[in-house]
Design an enzyme around this catalytic site. Structure first.
Site, PDB file in Angstrom:
ATOM      1  CD  GLU A   1      -2.949  -0.798  -0.130  1.00 16.78           C
ATOM      2  OE1 GLU A   1      -3.107   0.365  -0.558  1.00 16.78           O
ATOM      3  OE2 GLU A   1      -3.471  -1.783  -0.670  1.00 16.78           O
TER       4      GLU A   1
ATOM      5  CB  THR B   1       3.919   4.065  -7.539  1.00 14.41           C
ATOM      6  OG1 THR B   1       4.640   5.048  -6.789  1.00 14.41           O
ATOM      7  CG2 THR B   1       4.886   3.388  -8.488  1.00 14.41           C
TER       8      THR B   1
ATOM      9  CG  LEU C   1       9.271   2.286  -5.975  1.00 15.94           C
ATOM     10  CD1 LEU C   1       8.948   1.540  -4.690  1.00 15.94           C
ATOM     11  CD2 LEU C   1       8.052   2.296  -6.891  1.00 15.94           C
TER      12      LEU C   1
ATOM     13  CE1 TYR D   1      -6.835   2.692   0.204  1.00 14.32           C
ATOM     14  CE2 TYR D   1      -4.523   3.307   0.120  1.00 14.32           C
ATOM     15  CZ  TYR D   1      -5.550   2.446  -0.220  1.00 14.32           C
ATOM     16  OH  TYR D   1      -5.290   1.328  -0.958  1.00 14.32           O
TER      17      TYR D   1
ATOM     18  CB  CYS E   1     -14.618   3.425 -12.670  1.00 12.88           C
ATOM     19  SG  CYS E   1     -15.524   4.977 -12.467  1.00 12.88           S
TER      20      CYS E   1
END
Length: 390
Positions: free
Chosen positions: A55, A61, A98, A138, A210
């Site tokens: 996560e 990314t 990253l 989140y 979506c």
């Protein structure tokens, strides 16, 4: 709003689907995910450590970019205990490329905190998880639901877009009002059974169907409960983020050579790419026509003169700029950077006197250090030149 989708009397509750539509939404999405959900390395586990790493990596990314990093990182640091015991440079080296390196520093801090305070175990509760470095609402919800099947809501980039379209919300989804509505919906839509799997399904639908542009509405299992689709407004919703004004700048990176070594410095906490190693680097100003648009041969004396003072102040040494090695173009947040990479010969000064953040390094040892992306490109170019004898 009740957990089963019944409405309360607040204004935004009018956008939340009623019980029957919510039931249909859950049923259709669950069936679709059973048939179309991708097999991803972090989905085949309930290990909170692996889920947490995935996560954090997935923030800002893409899935395709994350998979090889995730696999290499877990091979190097298979448990939270191994990660906690690692040196920060080793962690940053495995993260190299990253970007958003504060993520790597935070996971290292969190691993050490978990080992020191909880013997390496993760809290099950999303509120407790948010007390750990780098874990926001989140990510806490994702860990709690995916690892422990807690009924924790999630709102991230893909579900923010999905929820906005389902609700037909054309306001700013990142505003206080928008966030309140979307988090309420994220909590209301969760079923009592298997909420972790359902959250995965929501994210999968947002990621693969979506999509931001040209969503595949004919294939969407939720089109019959989607307000944006009913109103043919799926291309307008959600309201896009304002685009930042791009500022062009010119920077210089200097590979100072002394014998068979080059000077490297570890970037400070207040700098971009904090904790990473790089060649001394300086901002020269906005990228505009003028003295910086000369040939390499004409540019060398100009930059030599302009950079002597900054180089001495930053590193404590004096050096003679001898050549332009290459130019690199890259973007960082709202900046478009033209990086002029220079080579210089050491003349005087001692940058390593009591300063562990600077060191002379042989090219064959570059791979042991964590570099910025542009620093790595210059380092590898220098290694190739050394190996070719040029």
């Amino acid at each position: 709003m009740s957990p089963d989708g019944e409405c309360d009397e607040s204004p935004e509750s009018e956008r939340i689907p009623d019980r029957n539509r919510m039931t249909r939404l859950r049923r259709n999405l669950s069936r679709w995910y059973a048939a179309h959900g991708r097999e991803l390395p972090w989905r085949a586990t309930h290990d909170p450590y692996r889920i947490w790493i995935s996560e954090i990596m997935l923030q800002q990314t893409t899935v395709a970019a994350v998979i090889p990093y995730f696999e290499r990182f877990l091979e190097q640091f298979p448990t939270v205990e191994v990660l906690a015991a690692a040196d920060e440079n080793e962690v940053l080296r495995m993260w190299e490329g990253l970007g958003y390196y504060s993520r790597a520093r935070n996971i290292h801090r969190t691993a050490r905190q978990l080992v020191a305070e909880r013997k390496g175990t993760f809290p099950h509760d999303a509120v407790e998880l948010q007390r750990l470095p780098g874990i926001g609402r989140y990510t806490a919800g994702a860990i709690a639901s995916f690892a422990f099947d807690e009924r924790a809501p999630i709102v991230e980039a893909n579900t923010l877009r999905l929820y906005s379209r389902l609700l037909g919300y054309d306001g700013d989804p990142r505003s206080s009002e928008g966030q309140k509505l979307l988090w309420r919906f994220a909590e209301a839509v969760l079923p009592k059974a298997n909420p972790g799997r359902f959250n995965q399904a929501l994210m999968e639908l947002g990621s693969t169907v979506c999509t931001p542009a040209a969503p595949d509405c004919p294939s969407c299992p939720l089109r019959t409960v989607c307000r944006a689709f009913a109103e043919n407004r799926q291309e307008e919703i959600p309201r896009p983020k304002p685009r930042p004004k791009i500022t062009p700048v010119v920077e210089a990176s200097i590979a100072v050579r002394r014998g068979d070594t080059y000077l490297l410095r570890q970037r400070r906490a207040e700098e971009r790419w904090a904790g990473l190693w790089d060649f001394p680097r300086f901002e020269l100003g906005e990228d505009q026509p003028g003295h910086l648009d000369r040939s390499d041969e004409a540019l060398v004396p100009v930059l030599h003169q302009n950079l002597q003072g900054p180089l001495k102040e930053l590193t404590g040494i004096a050096a003679e700029v001898t050549a332009v090695v290459t130019e690199l173009r890259h973007s960082v947040t709202r900046y478009r950077i033209r990086l002029i990479c220079l080579e210089a010969e050491y003349r005087s000064g001692d940058p390593t006197n009591g300063d562990e953040t600077q060191q002379w390094c042989r090219p064959e040892d570059f791979e042991e250090l964590a570099f910025s992306v542009t620093g790595r490109k210059l380092a590898r170019l220098l290694v190739r030149r050394e190996n070719s004898g040029s």
